[in-house]
Design a protein around this motif. Structure first.
Motif, PDB file in Angstrom:
ATOM      1  N   UNK A 174       1.113  -1.170   0.031  1.00 38.34           N
ATOM      2  CA  UNK A 174       0.009  -0.100  -0.332  1.00 38.34           C
ATOM      3  C   UNK A 174       0.860   1.036   0.225  1.00 38.34           C
ATOM      4  N   UNK A 175       1.749   1.203   0.440  1.00 39.45           N
ATOM      5  CA  UNK A 175       3.015   2.497   0.646  1.00 39.45           C
ATOM      6  C   UNK A 175       3.277   2.142  -0.671  1.00 39.45           C
ATOM      7  N   UNK A 176       4.347   1.489  -1.441  1.00 36.42           N
ATOM      8  CA  UNK A 176       4.292   1.614  -2.889  1.00 36.42           C
ATOM      9  C   UNK A 176       3.350   1.941  -3.520  1.00 36.42           C
ATOM     10  N   UNK A 177       2.039   1.582  -3.473  1.00 33.83           N
ATOM     11  CA  UNK A 177       0.820   2.258  -4.419  1.00 33.83           C
ATOM     12  C   UNK A 177       0.661   3.713  -4.296  1.00 33.83           C
ATOM     13  N   UNK A 221     -10.994   5.262 -10.531  1.00 35.81           N
ATOM     14  CA  UNK A 221     -11.672   4.272 -10.420  1.00 35.81           C
ATOM     15  C   UNK A 221     -13.337   3.652 -10.109  1.00 35.81           C
ATOM     16  N   UNK A 222     -13.593   3.825  -9.253  1.00 29.67           N
ATOM     17  CA  UNK A 222     -15.068   4.477  -9.250  1.00 29.67           C
ATOM     18  C   UNK A 222     -16.330   4.716 -10.159  1.00 29.67           C
ATOM     19  N   UNK A 244      -9.944  -6.164  -1.165  1.00 29.18           N
ATOM     20  CA  UNK A 244     -10.685  -5.336  -0.026  1.00 29.18           C
ATOM     21  C   UNK A 244     -10.556  -5.620   1.463  1.00 29.18           C
ATOM     22  N   UNK A 245     -10.634  -7.328   1.417  1.00 25.79           N
ATOM     23  CA  UNK A 245     -10.390  -8.319   2.682  1.00 25.79           C
ATOM     24  C   UNK A 245      -9.046  -8.574   2.865  1.00 25.79           C
ATOM     25  N   UNK A 246      -7.994  -8.646   1.919  1.00 25.67           N
ATOM     26  CA  UNK A 246      -6.908  -8.656   1.989  1.00 25.67           C
ATOM     27  C   UNK A 246      -5.568  -7.456   2.654  1.00 25.67           C
ATOM     28  N   UNK A 247      -6.323  -6.030   2.347  1.00 21.52           N
ATOM     29  CA  UNK A 247      -6.069  -5.153   0.942  1.00 21.52           C
ATOM     30  C   UNK A 247      -5.768  -4.184   3.010  1.00 21.52           C
ATOM     31  N   UNK A 299      -7.237   0.089  -1.474  1.00 20.76           N
ATOM     32  CA  UNK A 299      -6.672  -1.099  -2.671  1.00 20.76           C
ATOM     33  C   UNK A 299      -5.267  -0.360  -2.987  1.00 20.76           C
ATOM     34  N   UNK A 300      -4.543   1.107  -3.089  1.00 20.62           N
ATOM     35  CA  UNK A 300      -4.337   1.580  -3.973  1.00 20.62           C
ATOM     36  C   UNK A 300      -3.269   3.031  -2.511  1.00 20.62           C
ATOM     37  N   UNK A 301      -3.633   2.421  -0.855  1.00 16.06           N
ATOM     38  CA  UNK A 301      -3.375   3.531  -0.558  1.00 16.06           C
ATOM     39  C   UNK A 301      -2.625   4.511  -0.518  1.00 16.06           C
TER      40      UNK A 301
END
Length: 364
Positions: free
Chosen positions: A46-49, A64-65, A112-115, A220-222
């Motif tokens: 997430x930090x990289x994204x 994205x939405x 979403x659960x994983x991130x 999802x994109x931090x």
């Protein structure tokens, strides 16, 4: 078997989604595993994204939405046309269309659960800081509310105001200062250190207001996003709240607490005032429910400038209260929080009072 083969890819997609979701649900109560997964996988990712997203001022979440909305409409239209043309095989076309939609929605939820959902099962801010929410004594609540009112009054004249006496710090300035808000807090709690890249202003902020949102952390994109249509007086503390999420703090009451603490210790007058204001609003609402007389005694000490901000903020949000969109979004968001593991759902936002009183009662 022929039925399976005909929709083999869609069935495999569904099976993978269900397998990953099942694995997550089975393992999420393993605190050590969740800590390791967050520390070594999702947080760095997430930090990289987030750094990539910071290369543009545009909200990637918003883009994205919008793409998802267009894609959903296009998929629906395409599916209807395909079903109409299928004639003798319409049942199968309906099945494949619904299965494809289910696969896509489930994939988004699994991501979403994983991130983000994982963070509800890691060590919380309370676990790591030693500051814990606890039952609030009436006298402590009154004293801390009075303390916030005093600090709020002291900082009321440190920010520019318009001809109506309303908080008039430019939102551009507030956004530009966001990278330095957590400096003092990270000295108190080193585990909160994080390379902030700022927050994004949502261009369709009015829609956020209709839905009842002041900010959103898009895990999802931090990326942290804030509503810039609502009054500016609470924008700084909202930004600090969303930046707490970027640090892996999932629980809303903890982020509200950090939003207040980071703001009032930031050394930035516009943030400090906003933090004291947000804290006073939460504490005052709680005090009003238990002791209206004590609340009004404290409220009457506030200068006119603060009353102007409170009226301005209330007037703005009153126009959106109880609309259908807000009710639906609240229901969906409440369900999402509970599915991640927050049993209190949106009620958890009010639990910030317990943390504020626990932290400040021995410091006043």
């Amino acid at each position: 078997m022929s039925f399976w083969k005909k929709y083999r890819k869609l069935h495999i997609w569904l099976a993978v989604d269900l397998a990953v979701l099942g694995l997550y649900l089975a393992l999420r109560q393993n605190r050590q595993l969740m800590n390791s997964f967050a520390d070594h996988v999702t947080t760095p990712l997430k930090a990289a994204l987030g750094r990539l997203c910071a290369l543009t001022s545009l909200s990637i979440m918003e883009i994205l939405y919008a793409l998802a909305a267009v894609g959903a409409v296009a998929y629906t239209v395409w599916s209807v046309i395909a079903v109409v043309k299928a004639r003798g095989h319409r049942g199968r076309r309906v099945y494949s269309a619904l299965l494809g939609a289910a696969d896509g929605i489930l994939t988004v939820y699994v991501l979403s659960c994983l991130m983000w959902g994982v963070n509800y099962w890691t060590d919380s801010f309370q676990d790591r800081s030693g500051i814990t929410a606890q039952p609030v004594a009436a006298e402590d609540l009154k004293n801390v509310t009075a303390y916030f009112a005093e600090r709020l009054s002291e900082t009321a004249d440190t920010v520019p105001r318009d001809e109506n006496g309303v908080y008039a710090v430019s939102k551009e300035q507030i956004l530009s200062e966001s990278r330095s808000v957590y400096g003092s807090v990270t000295e108190l709690f080193p585990f909160l250190k994080f390379p902030d890249t700022g927050v994004k202003a949502v261009r369709c902020s009015r829609i956020m207001s209709v839905m009842g949102f002041t900010g959103v952390y898009f895990a999802c994109v931090g990326e942290s996003n804030v509503n810039v249509d609502s009054p500016a007086c609470l924008l700084p503390s909202t930004i600090a709240h969303e930046l707490a999420h970027r640090r892996g703090v999932a629980w809303e009451q903890e982020c509200n607490f950090l939003g207040v603490l980071a703001s009032v210790t930031s050394g930035l007058p516009d943030y400090a005032y906003s933090g004291w204001l947000l804290g006073f609003i939460h504490l005052g609402n709680a005090l009003y429910e238990t002791d209206p007389e004590a609340y009004w005694a404290i409220r009457s000490t506030l200068p006119a400038a603060i009353e102007a901000d409170l009226r301005d903020n209330s007037a703005y949000w009153d126009q959106f209260r109880d609309n259908v969109v807000e009710k639906v979004s609240d229901t969906v968001y409440d369900a999402a929080l509970k599915s991640y593991g927050d049993a209190n759902g949106m009620k958890s936002y009010s639990m910030v009072v317990e943390l504020l009183v626990a932290y400040y009662k021995d410091r006043i």
